[in-house]
Design an enzyme around this catalytic site. Structure first.
Site, PDB file in Angstrom:
ATOM      1  N   ARG A 154     -43.778 -12.066   7.450  1.00 39.48           N
ATOM      2  CA  ARG A 154     -43.355 -13.458   7.529  1.00 39.48           C
ATOM      3  C   ARG A 154     -43.236 -13.875   8.987  1.00 39.48           C
ATOM      4  O   ARG A 154     -42.526 -13.252   9.764  1.00 39.48           O
ATOM      5  CB  ARG A 154     -41.999 -13.621   6.851  1.00 39.48           C
ATOM      6  N   ARG A 168     -46.231 -19.646   4.186  1.00 40.78           N
ATOM      7  CA  ARG A 168     -45.626 -18.372   4.536  1.00 40.78           C
ATOM      8  C   ARG A 168     -46.105 -17.255   3.604  1.00 40.78           C
ATOM      9  O   ARG A 168     -46.406 -17.501   2.437  1.00 40.78           O
ATOM     10  CB  ARG A 168     -44.100 -18.447   4.535  1.00 40.78           C
ATOM     11  N   ASP A 172     -41.123 -15.899   1.356  1.00 42.63           N
ATOM     12  CA  ASP A 172     -39.863 -16.585   1.644  1.00 42.63           C
ATOM     13  C   ASP A 172     -38.868 -16.111   0.595  1.00 42.63           C
ATOM     14  O   ASP A 172     -39.165 -16.168  -0.604  1.00 42.63           O
ATOM     15  CB  ASP A 172     -40.092 -18.096   1.511  1.00 42.63           C
ATOM     16  N   ASP A 207     -35.052 -16.785  -0.555  1.00 37.36           N
ATOM     17  CA  ASP A 207     -33.834 -17.583  -0.375  1.00 37.36           C
ATOM     18  C   ASP A 207     -32.747 -17.064  -1.302  1.00 37.36           C
ATOM     19  O   ASP A 207     -33.026 -16.611  -2.413  1.00 37.36           O
ATOM     20  CB  ASP A 207     -34.092 -19.056  -0.722  1.00 37.36           C
TER      21      ASP A 207
END
Ligand SMILES: Nc1ncnc2c1ncn2[C@@H]1O[C@H](COP(=O)(O)OP(=O)(O)OP(=O)(O)O)[C@@H](O)[C@H]1O
Ligand SMILES: Nc1nc2c(c(=O)[nH]1)N=C(CO)CN2
Length: 328
Positions: free
Chosen positions: A87, A96, A99, A101
């Site tokens: 990344r 990307r 990712d 989260d």
């Protein structure tokens, strides 16, 4: 160390490189974090880019972990996994390789900027909500359940469809016989043919999908597919007779297995060898059905060592031993 165990929900997305594989690898690394169990993962979805729309489509999924790591410590660990998987932060909401989260953590509200929980955009993004609904429909965020957030028109209108790729971290099982030196075969043939082992192999794989390399295909009786099973050959160049499905690379394999699974979700995927194909597919294997043959037989190809797998079950046959190993 921290004695509090919390459930935490994650969102994973990728839109560059081999998206499905990067997400599978990220899930494997999350499962290997200290004090952390990966409890559930959602199916993978193909999703249209949200926010910044002139970029490639994403694969998204969600996961639930139980962890003794403090939320900020987990965030840092996830950021390290993102970096290890290539990344590179370019632009806000841009493309990307991966990712990850954090969406919500049991009993936790946090607004420090470095870590905001629940995630501030959680309720606006179908690519987050739809996978999350698969694993946590009753989870309450901002006074409503995830299932209820998903019913809103803004969410239903966003393009989120099941991805035609395999979404389990370890989608394959392996079935092989090895001698006491972990040898698998010699000159493209099995080391020994035992009736009890053949019968087991047949019972385990019947009605399911078997995946093999070229040499194993050629070693089948008459060079023909094994009846009652979907026979898949992974080979970049071999001529493949009728009755076999051929995949020229891993990507084609995942696409094929994904399609097969959509048609019949319960069907297992068995790698049946040889040694080269085992090594290629090793990172995807979650379970090994191993027949231990007596003696050593001058093999010219070998099974990798079973580090990372745990013996779950063992049963003695007449001339061999049957074992089941699972990824620890
Ligand atoms: N719940 C959270 N999960 C992950 N990162 C968070 C969270 N809350 C705040 N952050 C912070 O957000 C910063 C930017 O994260 P990132 O680069 O992944 O943003 P983005 O993916 O472009 O946008 P978005 O956060 O809207 O998905 C990180 O440095 C991190 O500290
Ligand atoms: N479909 C989709 N769109 C996005 C995604 C994502 O994961 N999926 N991530 C973004 C950055 O936060 C911005 N836009």
């Amino acid at each position: 160390m921290n004695d509090v165990q919390r459930r935490i929900w994650l969102s994973l997305g990728a839109n560059l490189g081999d998206r499905g594989e990067t997400i599978r690898e990220a899930l494997r690394r999350i499962a290997a974090l200290p004090e952390t169990d990966l409890l559930q993962t959602a199916p993978f979805y193909e999703t249209a880019p949200w926010g910044k729309t002139d970029q490639p489509g994403f694969i998204n999924t969600a996961a639930e972990v139980r962890t003794g790591l403090a939320p900020l410590e987990l965030l840092h660990r996830l950021q390290r996994i993102e970096r290890e998987l290539g990344r590179v932060r370019h632009e806000h909401w841009g493309a990307r390789t991966i990712d990850i989260d954090m969406l919500a953590a049991e009993g936790t509200v946090c607004r420090t900027g470095e870590l905001n929980l629940p995630h501030p955009y959680l309720t606006e993004r179908a690519f987050v909500l739809i996978p999350l609904r698969d694993i946590a429909p009753q989870l309450i965020v901002q006074g409503r359940s995830i299932a209820a957030w998903c019913r809103r028109d803004e969410i239903a209108g966003q393009a989120v469809v099941p991805a035609p790729e395999l979404d389990e971290p370890y989608p394959l099982k392996l079935i092989v016989a090895v001698d006491e030196a972990r040898g698998m075969g010699r000159n493209g043939q099995l080391l020994m043919k035992l009736d009890e082992d053949m019968a087991r192999f047949r019972a385990q794989t019947m009605g399911q999908t078997i995946i093999m390399g070229r040499r194993t295909m050629e070693s089948l009786p008459g060079g023909r597919p094994l009846p009652g099973r979907i026979n898949v050959v992974l080979s970049s160049g071999a001529d493949v007779p009728q009755g076999f499905q051929v995949c020229r690379n891993e990507k084609q394999l995942w696409q094929l297995l994904g399609r097969l699974r959509r048609d019949e979700p319960g069907r297992g995927n068995w790698c049946i060898g040889g040694a080269q194909t085992c090594r290629t597919l090793w990172p995807y294997i979650g379970e090994i059905r191993l027949t231990r043959l007596p003696g050593e037989h001058g093999a010219d190809c070998f099974l990798p060592d079973l580090q990372g797998f745990r013996l779950q079950q063992e049963e003695r046959g007449r001339a061999c031993t049957f074992q089941c190993w699972q990824r620890a």
